[in-house]
Design a protein around this motif. Structure first.
Motif, short mmCIF file in Angstrom:
data_model
loop_
_atom_site.label_atom_id
_atom_site.label_comp_id
_atom_site.label_asym_id
_atom_site.label_seq_id
_atom_site.Cartn_x
_atom_site.Cartn_y
_atom_site.Cartn_z
N HIS A 79 28.50 -13.66 -17.99
CA HIS A 79 29.59 -13.19 -17.10
C HIS A 79 29.79 -14.05 -15.85
CE1 HIS A 79 30.48 -9.65 -19.41
NE2 HIS A 79 29.22 -9.27 -19.40
N PRO A 96 35.75 -13.25 -25.65
CA PRO A 96 35.05 -13.93 -24.57
C PRO A 96 34.55 -12.92 -23.54
CG PRO A 96 37.42 -14.27 -24.38
CD PRO A 96 37.19 -13.52 -25.66
N GLY A 107 36.23 -4.95 -15.15
CA GLY A 107 34.97 -4.29 -14.79
C GLY A 107 35.09 -3.43 -13.54
C1 HEC Z 1 25.30 -12.25 -24.48
C2 HEC Z 1 26.42 -12.15 -23.60
C3 HEC Z 1 26.46 -11.01 -22.63
C4 HEC Z 1 25.49 -10.63 -21.72
C5 HEC Z 1 24.11 -11.26 -21.49
C6 HEC Z 1 26.06 -9.55 -20.96
N1 HEC Z 1 27.33 -9.27 -21.40
FE1 HEC Z 1 28.61 -7.86 -20.64
N2 HEC Z 1 30.02 -8.36 -22.04
C7 HEC Z 1 29.89 -9.37 -22.97
C8 HEC Z 1 31.13 -9.46 -23.73
C9 HEC Z 1 31.40 -10.42 -24.85
C10 HEC Z 1 31.99 -8.48 -23.22
C11 HEC Z 1 33.45 -8.22 -23.64
C12 HEC Z 1 33.56 -7.01 -24.51
C13 HEC Z 1 35.01 -6.72 -24.84
O1 HEC Z 1 35.87 -7.61 -24.78
O2 HEC Z 1 35.27 -5.58 -25.18
C14 HEC Z 1 31.26 -7.80 -22.15
C15 HEC Z 1 31.78 -6.74 -21.42
C16 HEC Z 1 31.15 -6.15 -20.34
C17 HEC Z 1 31.71 -5.07 -19.56
C18 HEC Z 1 33.08 -4.42 -19.77
C19 HEC Z 1 34.12 -5.15 -18.95
C20 HEC Z 1 35.53 -4.61 -19.10
O3 HEC Z 1 36.17 -4.34 -18.07
O4 HEC Z 1 35.99 -4.46 -20.23
C21 HEC Z 1 30.78 -4.77 -18.58
C22 HEC Z 1 30.92 -3.72 -17.49
C23 HEC Z 1 29.65 -5.67 -18.77
N3 HEC Z 1 29.90 -6.48 -19.86
C24 HEC Z 1 28.53 -5.71 -17.96
C25 HEC Z 1 27.40 -6.51 -18.20
C26 HEC Z 1 26.20 -6.48 -17.37
C27 HEC Z 1 26.02 -5.67 -16.11
C28 HEC Z 1 25.32 -7.36 -17.94
C29 HEC Z 1 23.89 -7.65 -17.53
C30 HEC Z 1 23.00 -6.52 -17.36
C31 HEC Z 1 25.98 -7.95 -19.11
N4 HEC Z 1 27.24 -7.40 -19.22
C32 HEC Z 1 25.41 -8.90 -19.93
C33 HEC Z 1 28.79 -10.18 -23.15
C34 HEC Z 1 27.61 -10.14 -22.43
#
Ligand code: HEC
Length: 167
Positions: A79, A96, A107
């Motif tokens: 992110h 992505p 978010g």
């Molecule tokens: C391996 C990659 C990866 C990691 C590491 C990761 N994320 Fe994500 N995250 C994603 C992806 C890909 C999406 C998009 C999902 C979608 O498009 O619906 C996402 C979506 C999100 C969303 C939703 C955003 C929205 O408005 O739709 C949140 C909140 C989020 N992540 C928080 C976190 C947090 C906090 C962490 C760490 C504790 C984290 N993520 C770690 C890949 C990751």
């Protein structure tokens, strides 16, 4: 006739579509049929049903700071940080991962929705669930940090971007 078509031909065609390599499985292919419906609509509906409406831990300066450190440790690979460019991994994912400091509109849902996502992850997207790895307090801290990243106190901004010596 309709029954035969429905019960025999449709499943055979579906199986052939899956079995003979027609499904676009690479990250830079088009979306798979129903992918958006499952990974978008169905997940939003589930979150709306289950996300807590009250935060168990408030957005106090201590919690937001602890959340920033957790974010830096576990979330930046996908992110990003303020001023960073998407990593190789982030560029190679479908969908992505939102770059939270680029796309300030992402978010910003109520903190309970971010909490649900961080705790449970999102199937079919690569967003991991952290319930197995972080405590409930840590899950709220990183969620509070995310929801308040638009107005971070100065100390928190520094904790997020300062260079950490290599271990
Ligand atoms: C391996 C990659 C990866 C990691 C590491 C990761 N994320 Fe994500 N995250 C994603 C992806 C890909 C999406 C998009 C999902 C979608 O498009 O619906 C996402 C979506 C999100 C969303 C939703 C955003 C929205 O408005 O739709 C949140 C909140 C989020 N992540 C928080 C976190 C947090 C906090 C962490 C760490 C504790 C984290 N993520 C770690 C890949 C990751």
């Amino acid at each position: 006739m309709g029954m035969i078509l429905g019960w025999v031909v449709a499943p055979v065609l579906l199986f052939a579509y899956l079995r003979f390599g027609y499904v676009p499985m690479s990250v830079n292919g088009p979306a798979i049929p129903f992918e958006q419906l499952l990974a978008g609509t169905a997940i939003q509906a589930r979150i709306a049903r289950e996300a807590p409406t009250q935060a168990a831990f408030p957005a106090s300066p201590e919690n937001v700071l602890a959340g920033a450190k957790l974010y830096r440790e576990h979330c930046t690979e996908c992110h990003g940080l303020p001023g960073s460019v998407p990593t190789f991994a982030a560029k190679g994912m479908f969908p992505p991962p939102p770059q939270f400091f680029e796309h300030k509109g992402m978010g910003n849902d109520p903190v309970g929705q971010n909490y649900w996502i961080v705790a449970n992850g999102i199937r079919l997207t690569g967003m991991p669930g952290y319930r197995e790895s972080l405590t409930d307090q840590q899950l709220w801290q990183v969620s509070q940090f995310l929801s308040h990243r638009g107005q971070l106190p100065a100390g928190v901004e520094t904790a997020l971007t300062e260079v950490v010596p290599a271990k």
